[in-house]
Design an enzyme around this catalytic site. Structure first.
Site, PDB file in Angstrom:
ATOM      1  N   HIS A 156       3.328   3.569   1.340  1.00 47.47           N
ATOM      2  CA  HIS A 156       4.760   3.481   1.672  1.00 47.47           C
ATOM      3  C   HIS A 156       5.409   4.855   1.797  1.00 47.47           C
ATOM      4  CE1 HIS A 156       5.087  -0.938   0.937  1.00 47.47           C
ATOM      5  NE2 HIS A 156       4.112  -0.700   0.068  1.00 47.47           N
ATOM      6  N   ASN A 208       7.932  -6.890   0.167  1.00 46.01           N
ATOM      7  CA  ASN A 208       7.484  -6.592   1.530  1.00 46.01           C
ATOM      8  C   ASN A 208       8.148  -7.542   2.519  1.00 46.01           C
ATOM      9  OD1 ASN A 208       5.732  -4.484   0.924  1.00 46.01           O
ATOM     10  ND2 ASN A 208       3.925  -5.798   0.769  1.00 46.01           N
ATOM     11  N   HIS A 228      10.283   0.521  -9.428  1.00 45.21           N
ATOM     12  CA  HIS A 228       9.262   0.047 -10.372  1.00 45.21           C
ATOM     13  C   HIS A 228       9.459  -1.445 -10.588  1.00 45.21           C
ATOM     14  CE1 HIS A 228       6.694  -0.575 -13.680  1.00 45.21           C
ATOM     15  NE2 HIS A 228       7.453  -0.130 -14.665  1.00 45.21           N
TER      16      HIS A 228
END
Ligand code: HDD
Length: 727
Positions: free
Chosen positions: A79, A152, A343
């Site tokens: 990413h 995603n 996170h």
């Protein structure tokens, strides 16, 4: 954006204030060193004489160069290529029945967010239009702490266990000996890995579909992928899947177009997001949840803990509960988009984890990666990562510590500071993990309920419209056609037979191979030493659903809006200005954006001698940057365009990419110069003709309405058959 004052102390304002604590504005200021010393000459180093050697003493030069030498931080291992924006989340429906999370129960709140979209495989400078999964990471700055939803644009993943992630990423990244290819999965190591990893079957269908080629970040769905938990104030838990549904619909570009854009504007998605926000066309998504009661954990044919499976929306509908609006571009790419640290373990009370083994592994990886990427344990103090909730703990020191903690105590329990900071009880908002009961032996293994790898891959393929299926066949033929080792191609064909025999046959034909017989189902994973291979064979279950319409973009995406679609108006001297103005006004009223494109930049002189500005020339733009094309009338303009190969190419390419095309009847001769002239009427009749998104007419108001309907349809994929397109 207003700064906080006593009356207007909203969470969004607190966030802006936190960011502004570290902002800098040079306007009207002197140049200084990092120590604040004003600089008298920033263009010449200190030398022993004008033609002499430079002096080590030059602290101004050394400070500037040292900082420059250290400007780069390690890019994200995955990413790396991303773009982000600030925004706000507004809850519409109180979810307290299911969760105690404040931002999901208090409908009066507006929670600030920072959202980063990304590709996965390419490095920081790679093209936005690679065939790839897109990251959709959302940081909610809630009053109870930060919640990161790191998802995603596809609802499933390649692998079931996090221990496999480094292998997957090594396989998809450029090959290690020559670092080729960049941001592309069409190579041997990727398909070599996939062909040995049947659990990736479902995800492969998504990645080979048009979902991997979004028209815009603003036109993508988002998914939390894993099953999470909600926990309510009574400590009752349920299972959750998170969804983002874009209000502009879900749209893609064609593969040929994607490759073309990659060369012409590798920043295409980045620019699109930036410009939309600058123009005030704020992208919006509905936030949705699929809720599964705890007692239904084992109700489905698939395991809720398996991240290669989705819950079909026909089985559990998506409940839409709030709206995300992106309304502010970052001020500084590095400080915000690059340094933001997501996170999956950043959760708030009311949201908790499940035992999905991919999720569990991610819980370790994200903090670990920030330590190397951002250089130490204080990355939470970087403005973009700071929560709006206050931080009090006994963590101290470390690289680049910003906080100046006061007082003598940095330990707990303590007496000297009166016991502060205190632990928060459950009723005081302290995070308590959901007390899930676990009784188990320690094993390295996987549940048999994870071993059905093909039924949802089949469900996905069967749910697509015919053009979408054809795109999957073409994508697989392209990717496997680039694979050099025939043994890998063969294994992949064997793999595809399990999904759909017709699909395997079409791909085999395109890559000049034979379809292997599907004698037995493939092995699930590399079989551990000493294990019985039979135990590791895939189970092919037939699901209860044949199709899920929600999986097809073409069949499920709304086709009512043309907001922010880009329309090219091809014109030259002598164009009919009235046609341009009427068409432009009609399109603009619907929120579309129009550019006049001419043989050269500057102004063109219309039939009525008025000047019209050309926003772009055929040299500075291309059809791939537009969703639709209009050719207005005007005798001289038409004659010029008909004789201009770039104008004819523009139309040919737009037709090839299945876009809506409109023309005034008296502009028909330009269209007759294209390869699709056979689709046009013989005579210049006055009737509006609407065929496969091709609209022609002399009543400009009627034409504009027909054109708007055609643009809203997005693409006319049926044009691709028969595939005889020279552009
Ligand atoms: Fe990951 C970044 C999404 C599996 C390890 N991941 C990263 C980002 C997104 C995702 C959107 C970029 C965040 C940003 O914009 O900064 N990752 C996913 C999804 C997964 C997934 C949806 C599967 C459902 N990831 C996954 C696994 C591991 C990682 C199994 C490791 C065990 N991911 C990382 C990472 C990254 C990351 C190495 C790289 C940069 C970063 O975290 O900040 O820790």
């Amino acid at each position: 954006m207003p700064l906080p004052d006593s009356k207007n102390d909203t969470t969004e304002n607190k966030k802006v204030a936190a960011l502004q604590q570290n902002t800098e504005d040079s306007n009207g200021e002197f140049l200084t060193t990092n120590q604040g010393v004003k600089i008298n000459d920033d263009q010449n180093t200190l030398k022993a004489g004008e033609r002499g050697p430079s002096l080590l003493e030059d602290f101004i030069f050394r400070e500037k160069i040292t900082h420059f030498d250290h400007e780069r931080i390690p890019e994200r291992i995955v990413h790396a290529r991303g773009s982000a924006a600030h925004g706000v989340f507004k809850l519409n429906e109180d979810l307290s029945e299911f969760t105690k999370a404040g931002f999901l129960t208090d409908t009066s709140r507006e929670t600030p967010v920072f959202v980063r979209f990304s590709t996965v495989a390419g490095s920081r400078g790679s093209s936005d239009l690679a065939r790839d999964v897109r990251g959709f990471a959302v940081k909610f700055y809630t009053e109870e702490g930060n919640f990161d939803l790191v998802g995603n644009n596809m609802p499933v993943f390649f692998i079931q266990d996090a221990i496999k992630f480094p292998d997957l990423i090594h396989a998809v990244k450029p090959e290690p000996h020559n670092e080729i290819p960049q941001a592309a999965s069409a190579h041997d190591t990727f398909w070599g890995y996939i062909s040995n990893t049947p659990e990736s079957a479902h995800m492969i269908m998504w990645v080979m579909s048009d979902r991997a080629l979004p028209r815009s970040y603003r036109m993508m769905e988002g998914f939390g992928v894993h099953t999470f938990r909600f926990v309510n104030a009574e400590d009752k838990s349920c299972f959750i899947k998170f969804h983002w549904k874009p209000l502009l619909g879900v749209h893609s570009v064609a593969w040929d177009e994607a490759q073309n854009i990659s060369g012409k504007d590798p920043d295409y998605h980045r620019r699109d997001l930036w410009e939309a926000i600058e123009n005030g066309d704020f992208p919006q998504w509905e936030f949705g949840v699929q809720i599964v009661p705890e007692e239904d954990e084992h109700k489905y044919e698939f395991d809720l803990l398996d991240p290669t499976k989705l819950i079909p929306e026909e089985l559990v509908p998506v409940k839409r509960i709030g709206t995300l609006t992106l309304n502010r571009n970052p001020d500084n790419f590095f400080a915000e988009t690059e340094q933001v640290a997501f996170h999956i373990g950043h959760v708030v009370p009311g949201i908790d984890f499940t035992n999905d083994p991919l999720l569990q592994g991610r819980l370790f990886s994200y903090t670990d990666t920030q330590l190397i990427r951002l250089g130490g344990p204080n990355f939470h103090e970087i403005p973009i990562n700071r929560p709006v909730a206050p931080i009090h703990n006994n963590q101290r020191d470390g690289h680049m510590r910003q906080t100046i903690n006061k007082g003598k105590t940095a330990h707990s329990p303590n007496g000297m500071a009166g016991g502060c900071p205190f632990q928060a009880g459950r009723m005081q908002g302290g995070f308590t993990s959901y007390p899930e009961r676990i009784e188990a032996s320690k094993v390295r293994g996987r549940s048999a309920s994870f071993f059905d790898h093909f039924s949802q891959a089949k469900l996905f393929f069967n749910s697509q419209s015919e053009p979408e299926k054809e795109h999957i066949r073409q994508a697989l033929s392209f990717e496997l056609g680039k694979v050099a080792l025939t043994s890998i191609r063969e294994r992949m064909l064997y793999f595809l037979v399990q999904i759909d025999e017709g699909l395997a046959a079409a791909v085999a034909y395109n890559i000049g191979m034979h379809v292997p017989k599907a004698l037995e189902t493939p092995l699930n994973q590399t079989v551990p030493a000493d294990a019985d291979p039979e135990k590791y064979r895939s189970v092919v279950k037939e699901g209860s659903l044949d199709k899920s319409i929600a999986l097809s973009m073409v069949l499920s995406s709304p086709k009512s809006s043309i907001q922010t679609r880009r329309i090219a108006i091809l014109a030259a001297d002598g164009v009919n200005e009235e046609s341009i103005n009427t068409m432009k006004n009609a399109l603009k009223q619907q929120g579309a954006l129009c550019d006049v494109i001419a043989p050269k930049l500057g102004f063109i002189i219309a039939e009525n001698d008025n000047s019209i500005e050309a926003a772009k020339s055929f040299l500075t733009t291309a059809s791939v940057f537009y969703d639709a094309v209009y050719v207005p009338g005007g005798t001289n303009s038409i004659a010029t365009l008909e004789a201009e190969p770039d104008a004819v190419h523009f139309l040919n390419e737009a037709f090839k990419h299945c876009k809506a095309i409109a023309a005034d009847t008296d502009a028909l001769q330009v269209l007759k110069a294209t390869y699709f002239s056979r689709k046009l009427p013989e005579d210049n009749s006055d009737d509006t003709v609407l065929t496969e998104g091709l609209v022609i007419g002399s009543d400009i108001n009627k034409l504009a309405q027909q054109f708007i309907n055609a643009i809203a349809h997005h693409r006319f994929w049926d044009r691709e058959k028969p595939r005889k397109v020279p552009a």
